[in-house]
Scaffold this active site. Structure first.
Site, PDB file in Angstrom:
ATOM      1  N   ARG A   1       0.945   8.282  -3.586  1.00 59.67           N
ATOM      2  CA  ARG A   1       1.919   7.388  -4.210  1.00 59.67           C
ATOM      3  C   ARG A   1       1.406   6.965  -5.563  1.00 59.67           C
ATOM      4  O   ARG A   1       0.291   6.482  -5.674  1.00 59.67           O
ATOM      5  CB  ARG A   1       2.026   6.110  -3.368  1.00 59.67           C
ATOM      6  CG  ARG A   1       3.209   6.031  -2.536  1.00 59.67           C
ATOM      7  CD  ARG A   1       3.450   4.737  -1.838  1.00 59.67           C
ATOM      8  NE  ARG A   1       2.554   3.602  -1.998  1.00 59.67           N
ATOM      9  CZ  ARG A   1       2.893   2.368  -1.671  1.00 59.67           C
ATOM     10  NH1 ARG A   1       4.109   2.129  -1.216  1.00 59.67           N
ATOM     11  NH2 ARG A   1       2.059   1.372  -1.786  1.00 59.67           N
TER      12      ARG A   1
ATOM     13  N   ASP B   1      -4.656  -0.842   2.583  1.00 66.40           N
ATOM     14  CA  ASP B   1      -4.544   0.573   2.215  1.00 66.40           C
ATOM     15  C   ASP B   1      -5.205   1.420   3.299  1.00 66.40           C
ATOM     16  O   ASP B   1      -6.432   1.437   3.442  1.00 66.40           O
ATOM     17  CB  ASP B   1      -5.228   0.798   0.858  1.00 66.40           C
ATOM     18  CG  ASP B   1      -4.980   2.212   0.342  1.00 66.40           C
ATOM     19  OD1 ASP B   1      -5.255   3.176   1.093  1.00 66.40           O
ATOM     20  OD2 ASP B   1      -4.499   2.350  -0.787  1.00 66.40           O
TER      21      ASP B   1
HETATM   22  C1  PRP Z   1      -0.193   5.739   1.778  1.00 70.79           C
HETATM   23  C2  PRP Z   1       0.166   6.016   3.212  1.00 70.79           C
HETATM   24  C3  PRP Z   1       1.457   6.756   3.079  1.00 70.79           C
HETATM   25  C4  PRP Z   1       2.091   6.105   1.888  1.00 70.79           C
HETATM   26  C5  PRP Z   1       3.162   5.162   2.355  1.00 70.79           C
HETATM   27  O1  PRP Z   1      -0.738   6.847   1.177  1.00 70.79           O
HETATM   28  O2  PRP Z   1      -0.829   6.723   3.903  1.00 70.79           O
HETATM   29  O3  PRP Z   1       1.307   8.137   2.868  1.00 70.79           O
HETATM   30  O4  PRP Z   1       1.069   5.379   1.211  1.00 70.79           O
HETATM   31  O5  PRP Z   1       3.852   4.628   1.307  1.00 70.79           O
HETATM   32  P1  PRP Z   1       5.387   4.946   1.035  1.00 70.79           P
HETATM   33  O6  PRP Z   1       6.105   4.829   2.349  1.00 70.79           O
HETATM   34  O7  PRP Z   1       5.794   3.858   0.075  1.00 70.79           O
HETATM   35  O8  PRP Z   1       5.497   6.302   0.422  1.00 70.79           O
HETATM   36  P2  PRP Z   1      -1.358   6.827  -0.317  1.00 70.79           P
HETATM   37  O9  PRP Z   1      -0.324   7.215  -1.325  1.00 70.79           O
HETATM   38  O10 PRP Z   1      -2.064   5.537  -0.542  1.00 70.79           O
HETATM   39  O11 PRP Z   1      -2.367   8.044  -0.279  1.00 70.79           O
HETATM   40  P3  PRP Z   1      -3.731   8.230   0.566  1.00 70.79           P
HETATM   41  O12 PRP Z   1      -3.342   8.364   2.011  1.00 70.79           O
HETATM   42  O13 PRP Z   1      -4.283   9.484   0.006  1.00 70.79           O
HETATM   43  O14 PRP Z   1      -4.596   7.028   0.324  1.00 70.79           O
HETATM   44  N1  URA Z   2       0.207   2.512   1.906  1.00 70.40           N
HETATM   45  C1  URA Z   2      -0.782   1.877   2.572  1.00 70.40           C
HETATM   46  O1  URA Z   2      -1.838   2.470   2.843  1.00 70.40           O
HETATM   47  N2  URA Z   2      -0.591   0.608   2.926  1.00 70.40           N
HETATM   48  C2  URA Z   2       0.550  -0.064   2.662  1.00 70.40           C
HETATM   49  O2  URA Z   2       0.674  -1.250   3.033  1.00 70.40           O
HETATM   50  C3  URA Z   2       1.564   0.604   1.961  1.00 70.40           C
HETATM   51  C4  URA Z   2       1.365   1.904   1.597  1.00 70.40           C
END
Ligand code: PRP
Ligand code: URA
Length: 209
Positions: free
Chosen positions: A104, A200
């Site tokens: 994201r 996160d």
């Molecule tokens: C987080 C989580 C989801 C996403 C959710 O990933 O694991 O994939 O955010 O958010 P959304 O519903 O608003 O799209 P992130 O983008 O932080 O990546 P990561 O898992 O690599 O840390």
């Molecule tokens: N992704 C995460 O990991 N945590 C949140 O709360 C939202 C998006």
């Protein structure tokens, strides 16, 4: 419309509360996500089809049930989805695993796809798409778009914590899929984080930040 279920078994609720605590470390967080995923795997596989099979017990031959041919693939959305794979594999060890890389953008909150590697026969498999967090829904929607574009038809989305905004967006974009979560939280904050959430998920699983 597909199912929407909050899997609120007491063990799931208890373990999820443990990892919401900001003071728990990476090892405990990872192990507990794994345990919750196994418990959720048990629930989400409840409607797997069965077929009759003849079995010879030490006493007599009988006809009983076994899983029918429907093959399974687990599809983690990278990175955080990786934390849910092993827990489900404990129950369905023959499942294939496909990966979809998605991050994201922290400013726009829009997802970006960076990696897709899937079993070749996903059109014939029951897919469990796993990601701990369903926030805006953007990542899940784009991941499922990518799967459908490659022929997938039978998809369940499994997360630990969902925001109402993400559930609504995912149901609107993909009304055919089933959504399972361990908790439906209150809302998103202005940074796109789930409130109260668990922070996160990727950073907490892998110890980054
Ligand atoms: C987080 C989580 C989801 C996403 C959710 O990933 O694991 O994939 O955010 O958010 P959304 O519903 O608003 O799209 P992130 O983008 O932080 O990546 P990561 O898992 O690599 O840390
Ligand atoms: N992704 C995460 O990991 N945590 C949140 O709360 C939202 C998006």
């Amino acid at each position: 419309m597909g199912k929407f279920e909050v899997l609120d078994h007491p063990l799931i609720q208890h373990k999820l509360t443990l990892i919401r605590d900001k003071n728990v470390g990476t090892k405990f967080f990872r192990e507990t996500v794994n345990e919750i995923s196994t418990l959720m795997g048990y629930e989400v596989s409840r409607d797997m089809p069965l077929e009759d099979v003849e079995v010879e017990t030490p006493i007599q031959t009988t006809v009983k049930k076994q899983l029918a041919g429907k093959k399974v693939a687990i599809i983690p959305i990278l990175r955080a989805g990786l934390g849910m794979v092993d827990g489900i594999l404990e129950l369905i060890p023959a499942a294939k695993v496909g990966h979809i890389g998605m991050y994201r953008d922290e400013e726009t909150l829009k997802p970006h796809e960076y990696f897709v590697k899937l079993p070749s026969d996903i059109d014939q498999r029951q897919l469990f798409v796993v990601d701990p967090m369903l926030a805006t829904g953007g990542s899940a929607i784009m991941a499922i778009d990518a799967l459908k574009k490659r022929g997938a038809t039978n998809i369940k989305f499994v997360c630990l914590v969902a925001a109402p905004e993400g559930v609504k967006a995912l149901q609107e974009a993909h009304p055919d899929i089933d959504i399972y979560t361990a908790a439906l939280d209150e809302k998103l904050n202005e940074d796109g984080y789930i409130v109260p959430g668990l922070g996160d998920a990727g950073d907490r699983l892998f110890g980054t930040k």
